[in-house]
Design a protein around this motif. Sequence first.
Motif, PDB file in Angstrom:
ATOM      1  N   LEU A 199       9.276  12.205  12.602  1.00  0.00           N
ATOM      2  CA  LEU A 199       9.690  11.069  11.775  1.00  0.00           C
ATOM      3  C   LEU A 199       8.500  10.575  10.965  1.00  0.00           C
ATOM      4  N   ASP A 200       8.703  10.424   9.671  1.00  0.00           N
ATOM      5  CA  ASP A 200       7.664   9.819   8.834  1.00  0.00           C
ATOM      6  C   ASP A 200       8.307   9.451   7.504  1.00  0.00           C
ATOM      7  N   LEU A 201       7.522   8.891   6.610  1.00  0.00           N
ATOM      8  CA  LEU A 201       8.033   8.521   5.293  1.00  0.00           C
ATOM      9  C   LEU A 201       8.481   9.797   4.562  1.00  0.00           C
ATOM     10  N   PRO A 202       9.497   9.699   3.678  1.00  0.00           N
ATOM     11  CA  PRO A 202      10.088  10.898   3.078  1.00  0.00           C
ATOM     12  C   PRO A 202       9.082  11.843   2.435  1.00  0.00           C
ATOM     13  N   ASP A 203       8.155  11.265   1.695  1.00  0.00           N
ATOM     14  CA  ASP A 203       7.176  12.073   0.996  1.00  0.00           C
ATOM     15  C   ASP A 203       6.274  12.854   1.956  1.00  0.00           C
ATOM     16  N   VAL A 204       6.022  12.287   3.117  1.00  0.00           N
ATOM     17  CA  VAL A 204       5.135  12.919   4.105  1.00  0.00           C
ATOM     18  C   VAL A 204       5.881  14.062   4.793  1.00  0.00           C
ATOM     19  N   VAL A 205       7.116  13.767   5.197  1.00  0.00           N
ATOM     20  CA  VAL A 205       7.924  14.783   5.877  1.00  0.00           C
ATOM     21  C   VAL A 205       8.148  15.980   4.951  1.00  0.00           C
ATOM     22  N   PHE A 254       0.795  -1.230   0.000  1.00  0.00           N
ATOM     23  CA  PHE A 254       0.000   0.000   0.000  1.00  0.00           C
ATOM     24  C   PHE A 254       0.834   1.290   0.000  1.00  0.00           C
ATOM     25  N   TYR A 255       1.741   1.456   0.986  1.00  0.00           N
ATOM     26  CA  TYR A 255       2.433   2.747   1.092  1.00  0.00           C
ATOM     27  C   TYR A 255       3.318   3.003  -0.124  1.00  0.00           C
ATOM     28  N   GLU A 256       3.890   1.905  -0.678  1.00  0.00           N
ATOM     29  CA  GLU A 256       4.731   2.059  -1.867  1.00  0.00           C
ATOM     30  C   GLU A 256       3.871   2.548  -3.044  1.00  0.00           C
ATOM     31  N   GLN A 297      -8.007  14.677  11.107  1.00  0.00           N
ATOM     32  CA  GLN A 297      -8.391  13.792  12.206  1.00  0.00           C
ATOM     33  C   GLN A 297      -7.669  14.215  13.486  1.00  0.00           C
ATOM     34  N   THR A 298      -6.393  14.547  13.304  1.00  0.00           N
ATOM     35  CA  THR A 298      -5.582  14.889  14.459  1.00  0.00           C
ATOM     36  C   THR A 298      -5.959  16.239  15.034  1.00  0.00           C
ATOM     37  N   ARG A 299      -6.440  17.148  14.158  1.00  0.00           N
ATOM     38  CA  ARG A 299      -6.862  18.465  14.652  1.00  0.00           C
ATOM     39  C   ARG A 299      -7.930  18.298  15.736  1.00  0.00           C
ATOM     40  N   ALA A 348      -6.065  14.269   5.443  1.00  0.00           N
ATOM     41  CA  ALA A 348      -7.081  13.580   6.251  1.00  0.00           C
ATOM     42  C   ALA A 348      -6.535  13.300   7.648  1.00  0.00           C
ATOM     43  N   MET A 349      -5.280  12.831   7.718  1.00  0.00           N
ATOM     44  CA  MET A 349      -4.697  12.531   9.030  1.00  0.00           C
ATOM     45  C   MET A 349      -4.581  13.810   9.852  1.00  0.00           C
ATOM     46  N   THR A 350      -4.224  14.901   9.163  1.00  0.00           N
ATOM     47  CA  THR A 350      -4.107  16.177   9.877  1.00  0.00           C
ATOM     48  C   THR A 350      -5.486  16.629  10.383  1.00  0.00           C
ATOM     49  N   VAL A 354       6.824   9.713  16.212  1.00  0.00           N
ATOM     50  CA  VAL A 354       7.136   8.641  15.240  1.00  0.00           C
ATOM     51  C   VAL A 354       5.895   8.404  14.371  1.00  0.00           C
ATOM     52  N   GLY A 355       6.062   8.503  13.040  1.00  0.00           N
ATOM     53  CA  GLY A 355       4.901   8.424  12.152  1.00  0.00           C
ATOM     54  C   GLY A 355       3.992   9.611  12.425  1.00  0.00           C
ATOM     55  N   GLY A 356       4.608  10.767  12.617  1.00  0.00           N
ATOM     56  CA  GLY A 356       3.878  11.956  13.079  1.00  0.00           C
ATOM     57  C   GLY A 356       3.128  12.691  11.993  1.00  0.00           C
ATOM     58  N   GLY A 357       3.065  12.119  10.784  1.00  0.00           N
ATOM     59  CA  GLY A 357       2.312  12.748   9.704  1.00  0.00           C
ATOM     60  C   GLY A 357       2.886  14.112   9.361  1.00  0.00           C
ATOM     61  N   GLN A 358       2.018  15.089   9.199  1.00  0.00           N
ATOM     62  CA  GLN A 358       2.472  16.422   8.817  1.00  0.00           C
ATOM     63  C   GLN A 358       2.923  17.256  10.014  1.00  0.00           C
ATOM     64  N   PHE A 405       3.680   7.746  19.645  1.00  0.00           N
ATOM     65  CA  PHE A 405       3.235   6.866  18.553  1.00  0.00           C
ATOM     66  C   PHE A 405       1.724   7.050  18.460  1.00  0.00           C
ATOM     67  N   LYS A 406       1.292   8.001  17.646  1.00  0.00           N
ATOM     68  CA  LYS A 406      -0.151   8.255  17.589  1.00  0.00           C
ATOM     69  C   LYS A 406      -0.720   7.659  16.298  1.00  0.00           C
ATOM     70  N   ASN A 407      -1.568   6.676  16.499  1.00  0.00           N
ATOM     71  CA  ASN A 407      -2.205   5.996  15.359  1.00  0.00           C
ATOM     72  C   ASN A 407      -1.205   5.483  14.340  1.00  0.00           C
ATOM     73  N   ILE A 408      -0.104   4.929  14.837  1.00  0.00           N
ATOM     74  CA  ILE A 408       0.804   4.314  13.854  1.00  0.00           C
ATOM     75  C   ILE A 408       1.062   2.836  14.172  1.00  0.00           C
ATOM     76  N   PRO A 416      13.155  11.966   7.681  1.00  0.00           N
ATOM     77  CA  PRO A 416      12.489  11.048   6.763  1.00  0.00           C
ATOM     78  C   PRO A 416      13.017   9.641   6.961  1.00  0.00           C
ATOM     79  N   GLY A 417      12.166   8.653   6.977  1.00  0.00           N
ATOM     80  CA  GLY A 417      12.661   7.285   7.143  1.00  0.00           C
ATOM     81  C   GLY A 417      11.544   6.306   7.397  1.00  0.00           C
ATOM     82  N   ASP A 418      11.966   5.069   7.636  1.00  0.00           N
ATOM     83  CA  ASP A 418      11.030   3.958   7.816  1.00  0.00           C
ATOM     84  C   ASP A 418      11.187   3.441   9.241  1.00  0.00           C
ATOM     85  N   CYS A 419      10.192   3.687  10.087  1.00  0.00           N
ATOM     86  CA  CYS A 419      10.333   3.314  11.501  1.00  0.00           C
ATOM     87  C   CYS A 419      10.308   1.805  11.699  1.00  0.00           C
ATOM     88  N   LEU A 420       9.932   1.059  10.661  1.00  0.00           N
ATOM     89  CA  LEU A 420      10.018  -0.405  10.773  1.00  0.00           C
ATOM     90  C   LEU A 420      11.480  -0.847  10.687  1.00  0.00           C
TER      91      LEU A 420
HETATM   92  C1  LIG Z   1      -2.677   6.999  10.561  1.00  0.00           C
HETATM   93  S1  LIG Z   1      -1.374   8.076  10.175  1.00  0.00           S
HETATM   94  C2  LIG Z   1      -1.108   8.907  11.710  1.00  0.00           C
HETATM   95  C3  LIG Z   1      -0.351  10.178  11.564  1.00  0.00           C
HETATM   96  C4  LIG Z   1      -0.161  10.976  12.858  1.00  0.00           C
HETATM   97  N1  LIG Z   1       0.557  10.243  13.871  1.00  0.00           N
HETATM   98  C5  LIG Z   1      -1.510  11.413  13.385  1.00  0.00           C
HETATM   99  O1  LIG Z   1      -1.994  10.856  14.348  1.00  0.00           O
HETATM  100  O2  LIG Z   1      -2.090  12.297  12.739  1.00  0.00           O
HETATM  101  C6  LIG Z   1       0.004   6.956  10.090  1.00  0.00           C
HETATM  102  C7  LIG Z   1       1.291   7.663   9.752  1.00  0.00           C
HETATM  103  O3  LIG Z   1       2.351   6.698   9.786  1.00  0.00           O
HETATM  104  C8  LIG Z   1       3.183   6.940   8.682  1.00  0.00           C
HETATM  105  N2  LIG Z   1       3.905   5.700   8.377  1.00  0.00           N
HETATM  106  C9  LIG Z   1       3.390   4.556   7.888  1.00  0.00           C
HETATM  107  N3  LIG Z   1       4.357   3.625   7.761  1.00  0.00           N
HETATM  108  C10 LIG Z   1       5.505   4.214   8.200  1.00  0.00           C
HETATM  109  C11 LIG Z   1       6.842   3.743   8.323  1.00  0.00           C
HETATM  110  N4  LIG Z   1       7.171   2.496   7.979  1.00  0.00           N
HETATM  111  N5  LIG Z   1       7.779   4.595   8.811  1.00  0.00           N
HETATM  112  C12 LIG Z   1       7.440   5.865   9.165  1.00  0.00           C
HETATM  113  N6  LIG Z   1       6.166   6.364   9.092  1.00  0.00           N
HETATM  114  C13 LIG Z   1       5.215   5.534   8.604  1.00  0.00           C
HETATM  115  C14 LIG Z   1       2.231   7.365   7.583  1.00  0.00           C
HETATM  116  O4  LIG Z   1       2.889   8.047   6.533  1.00  0.00           O
HETATM  117  C15 LIG Z   1       1.275   8.256   8.355  1.00  0.00           C
HETATM  118  O5  LIG Z   1       1.716   9.595   8.415  1.00  0.00           O
END
Ligand SMILES: C[S@@+](CC[C@H](N)C(=O)[O-])C[C@H]1O[C@@H](n2cnc3c(N)ncnc32)[C@H](O)[C@@H]1O
Length: 341
Positions: free
Chosen positions: A204-210, A136-138, A158-160, A154-156, A181-185, A247-250, A231-235
């Motif tokens: 920290l989030d995927l490069p395109d998101v950061v 999916f993410y790819e 929701q988070t608002r 949308a994530m922003t 971590v995975g902090g979206g925008q 770690f909010k919704n990640i 930018p990076g992959d937290c996995l």
């Molecule tokens: C559901 S959103 C939550 C975003 C934010 N934490 C919030 O609550 O608004 C999940 C986030 O995780 C990021 N994400 C997904 N897989 C990731 C990975 N492997 N490494 C880093 N970020 C990742 C997505 O790009 C997305 O911004």
Amino acid sequence: MSSAMPSESLVSDVMEHALSAACAASVRAAVTLGLAEALGDDPATADELATAVGAHPAALRRLLRSLTSYGVFAEKPADFYVHTEKSLALREDAPDSVKYLVLWCTEPWLWPLWGDLGESVRTGSEVFTRTHGRRFYEQLHTEWPESARIFDRAMTQQTRLSATAVADMLPLSGAATIADVGGGQGLVLGTLLERHPELRGFLLDLPDVVANADARLHPGGELADRVRLVPGDCLKEVSAEADVYLFKNILGVDDDASVRILRNAMKVARPGARMVIVENFVDDGPGRKLAAAMDLRMLLVIGGQKHTRAGLLKVVERAGLTVRSVRPVDSSLHMIEATEM
Ligand SMILES: C[S@@+](CC[C@H](N)C(=O)[O-])C[C@H]1O[C@@H](n2cnc3c(N)ncnc32)[C@H](O)[C@@H]1O
């Protein structure tokens, strides 16, 4: 088994469930047509709205009939339409706008996947990769840039709705640095940095998101000198040495991947660091109906999940953490605080 005929109301109830795609599609159409923006403070007829949004008048009346049955717009008096709280929230400029959340929940690529839910349930796996040839993410970040921007917005949105409540509850006394971590925008991080003038943060989030993060966090932005965009992959790794990790919704991934993300943070954390997880529990709280729907969507798309309360606490413990507290944030989110044993 009784041979009595099912009651009419039972049949219509079940049919309503089976046709609920019409509800989702109606709300999406309201957004894509720009109906909420087209209707002002004064009541307007379906014909007037059709002219304003460039629609077929009789078909628009039918769409409005569907929408008003869900309380999105109201018909008052006959053939005059007015806003309701729900329809106002579809406007892009509404303070509690859900426009991008609606688009994200109803993206066109998602609809065919729902047809394979039975298959996903049979196998316990996602069906996205088989359908699109990539995970999916790819796929999102290489092929669907427009959808990726809708996701981020949308994530922003929701988070608002929860950023202030999260900031109110997050224990930051004594913390010099926080990593989202995975902090979206970066809306939550921005909110926290504004509240705590001494605090420094990593997003920290995927490069395109950061790359599309909140303008306040980018070079030249008002919070930029206290932020590092990572930018990076937290996995794979979490490159941020901090006192608090958010770690909010990640952690909506499978249990092993959730454990890996937490451990990646623990590897680089400062001694005594706190891990704060903010998630929906699929089995606890008034938001569980919505969480159950999100859970199925996550199964279909990423093979992920919305955890049960017990399941998520087990994941946290498997990572080698001790749960210190579990508190509700709002009607749909909980905050878990944990530290290393
Ligand atoms: C559901 S959103 C939550 C975003 C934010 N934490 C919030 O609550 O608004 C999940 C986030 O995780 C990021 N994400 C997904 N897989 C990731 C990975 N492997 N490494 C880093 N970020 C990742 C997505 O790009 C997305 O911004």
